[in-house]
Motif scaffolding. Sequence first.
Motif, short mmCIF file in Angstrom:
data_model
loop_
_atom_site.label_atom_id
_atom_site.label_comp_id
_atom_site.label_asym_id
_atom_site.label_seq_id
_atom_site.Cartn_x
_atom_site.Cartn_y
_atom_site.Cartn_z
N PRO A 173 0.83 -1.21 0.00
CA PRO A 173 0.00 0.00 0.00
C PRO A 173 0.87 1.26 0.00
O PRO A 173 1.94 1.29 0.61
N LEU A 174 0.41 2.28 -0.70
CA LEU A 174 1.14 3.53 -0.80
C LEU A 174 0.49 4.61 0.05
O LEU A 174 -0.74 4.74 0.04
N SER A 175 1.32 5.35 0.77
CA SER A 175 0.79 6.44 1.59
C SER A 175 1.63 7.70 1.44
O SER A 175 1.51 8.64 2.21
N GLY A 176 2.52 7.72 0.45
CA GLY A 176 3.40 8.86 0.25
C GLY A 176 4.16 8.70 -1.05
O GLY A 176 3.86 7.82 -1.86
N PRO A 177 5.20 9.52 -1.26
CA PRO A 177 5.97 9.45 -2.51
C PRO A 177 6.87 8.23 -2.62
O PRO A 177 7.40 7.94 -3.69
N PHE A 178 7.05 7.50 -1.50
CA PHE A 178 7.87 6.29 -1.50
C PHE A 178 7.09 5.14 -0.87
O PHE A 178 6.28 5.35 0.02
N CYS A 179 7.37 3.92 -1.32
CA CYS A 179 6.73 2.74 -0.75
C CYS A 179 7.34 2.45 0.61
O CYS A 179 8.56 2.38 0.76
N SER A 180 6.46 2.26 1.62
CA SER A 180 6.96 1.98 2.97
C SER A 180 7.48 0.56 3.10
O SER A 180 8.15 0.25 4.10
N SER A 181 7.21 -0.31 2.13
CA SER A 181 7.65 -1.70 2.21
C SER A 181 9.01 -1.93 1.55
O SER A 181 9.91 -2.52 2.14
N CYS A 182 9.16 -1.45 0.30
CA CYS A 182 10.41 -1.70 -0.43
C CYS A 182 11.23 -0.44 -0.68
O CYS A 182 12.38 -0.53 -1.11
N GLY A 183 10.65 0.73 -0.47
CA GLY A 183 11.39 1.99 -0.63
C GLY A 183 11.39 2.56 -2.02
O GLY A 183 11.99 3.63 -2.25
N GLN A 184 10.75 1.89 -2.98
CA GLN A 184 10.74 2.43 -4.34
C GLN A 184 9.90 3.70 -4.42
O GLN A 184 8.85 3.81 -3.80
N ARG A 185 10.41 4.66 -5.22
CA ARG A 185 9.68 5.89 -5.41
C ARG A 185 8.43 5.64 -6.26
O ARG A 185 8.44 4.81 -7.16
N VAL A 186 7.37 6.34 -5.97
CA VAL A 186 6.11 6.18 -6.71
C VAL A 186 6.27 6.81 -8.08
O VAL A 186 6.45 8.03 -8.21
N VAL A 187 6.23 5.97 -9.12
CA VAL A 187 6.38 6.45 -10.49
C VAL A 187 5.30 5.82 -11.36
O VAL A 187 4.83 4.72 -11.09
N PRO A 188 4.89 6.52 -12.40
CA PRO A 188 3.89 5.94 -13.30
C PRO A 188 4.50 4.86 -14.18
O PRO A 188 5.73 4.76 -14.31
N VAL A 189 3.65 4.04 -14.78
CA VAL A 189 4.14 2.98 -15.66
C VAL A 189 4.85 3.56 -16.86
O VAL A 189 5.89 3.07 -17.30
N ASN A 190 4.32 4.65 -17.43
CA ASN A 190 4.92 5.31 -18.58
C ASN A 190 5.40 6.70 -18.16
O ASN A 190 4.63 7.68 -18.23
N PRO A 191 6.64 6.83 -17.72
CA PRO A 191 7.13 8.14 -17.24
C PRO A 191 7.27 9.13 -18.38
O PRO A 191 7.49 8.77 -19.53
N THR A 192 7.15 10.40 -18.03
CA THR A 192 7.31 11.48 -19.01
C THR A 192 8.77 11.88 -19.10
O THR A 192 9.62 11.45 -18.30
N VAL A 193 9.08 12.72 -20.10
CA VAL A 193 10.46 13.21 -20.26
C VAL A 193 10.88 14.00 -19.02
O VAL A 193 12.03 13.92 -18.56
N THR A 194 9.96 14.76 -18.47
CA THR A 194 10.25 15.54 -17.26
C THR A 194 10.64 14.63 -16.11
O THR A 194 11.58 14.91 -15.35
N GLU A 195 9.90 13.54 -15.95
CA GLU A 195 10.20 12.60 -14.87
C GLU A 195 11.55 11.91 -15.08
O GLU A 195 12.31 11.71 -14.13
N LEU A 196 11.85 11.54 -16.32
CA LEU A 196 13.15 10.94 -16.62
C LEU A 196 14.28 11.92 -16.36
O LEU A 196 15.35 11.55 -15.85
N THR A 197 14.07 13.18 -16.73
CA THR A 197 15.08 14.21 -16.46
C THR A 197 15.29 14.39 -14.97
O THR A 197 16.42 14.55 -14.49
N GLY A 198 14.18 14.35 -14.21
CA GLY A 198 14.29 14.46 -12.76
C GLY A 198 15.05 13.30 -12.16
O GLY A 198 15.87 13.48 -11.25
N ASP A 199 14.82 12.09 -12.67
CA ASP A 199 15.56 10.92 -12.19
C ASP A 199 17.05 11.07 -12.48
O ASP A 199 17.90 10.75 -11.62
N ALA A 200 17.38 11.54 -13.69
CA ALA A 200 18.79 11.72 -14.05
C ALA A 200 19.46 12.75 -13.14
O ALA A 200 20.60 12.56 -12.69
N TRP A 201 18.76 13.85 -12.87
CA TRP A 201 19.32 14.88 -12.00
C TRP A 201 19.55 14.35 -10.59
O TRP A 201 20.56 14.64 -9.96
N GLN A 202 18.63 13.56 -10.07
CA GLN A 202 18.78 13.00 -8.73
C GLN A 202 20.00 12.09 -8.66
O GLN A 202 20.73 12.09 -7.66
#
Length: 286
Positions: A17-46
């Motif tokens: 179950p999700l209750s925030g921007p990260f999964c409390s069980s495995c720690g993965q960040r909440v991302v859509p199945v088909n990320p946008t260019v903006t989201e990919l750019t954000g991942d690269a910057w991080q």
Amino acid sequence: MSEQTPALNRCLNCDGPLSGPFCSSCGQRVVPVNPTVTELTGDAWQELSGYDGRILATVRGLLRPGFLTKEYVGGRRAHYLPPLRVYLTVSVLYFLIAASAPDIGSRRRATLNASGIQIGVAGSRSAEMLTAEDRDQMLARLDDAPSLLRPMLRSILEDPAGFRSRLLTTMPRVLFGMLPMFAAIVAVFYRGRHFPLSLVFAAHLHAFAFVALGLAELVKFTQWVPAAVVASALLWIVLVAYVLLAFRRVYGGSWVAIVSKGVVIGFVYLLASIPAFMLMLAWAAM
């Protein structure tokens, strides 16, 4: 999350179950199945900026004497890189800079005098400046050098580049092995504290030393001897001030106690380091 993608209530990685921007069980960040260019750019910057800005936060913290150690032992660790990773990263960067920094200053050149062999502080780089005739003369005078130094001097004269390469390969390992030694010495003088605190403190202290040494090496790229001399002098002033302030912040106590213990700790550490550096030079001469 893009506007076209519905909000997720289950983790795509572990189905938790999700209750925030990260999964409390495995720690993965909440991302859509088909990320946008903006989201990919954000991942690269991080990734490039260091795990959500942890590299920048760590660098800022490292410049404040004792700050990272206090944060770590206080349990505030999520915003900073672990002490061991800080030490290893900074030390690697330092040795890369030191290996490529130019050799400047007339006093760094190898010379030959009537009393025997004299090699400047650059060691192997100095030997590379010698002519074949000078090198042969110095090899002929090796019998005048102390017996313990002969293998090292022979290696420097016969294979200066190889000696320097072996030295730069061995030195990081030796310095890393000396971290527990420094921590143990500090722990002896501050017996009321746990040894792991001294280890974390040693890692952060040595990491800053590598930063300061690296900056001094960078100045050599200017090829301006006065700038290199000033940078070297400032290096030691800054290091001494940093060490004392770090001890004061982490361990507390009066300035008289901090300075007196710091001097004794430095002296004992220097004596304890001599065998390690002798072994390092012997290994590089092989």
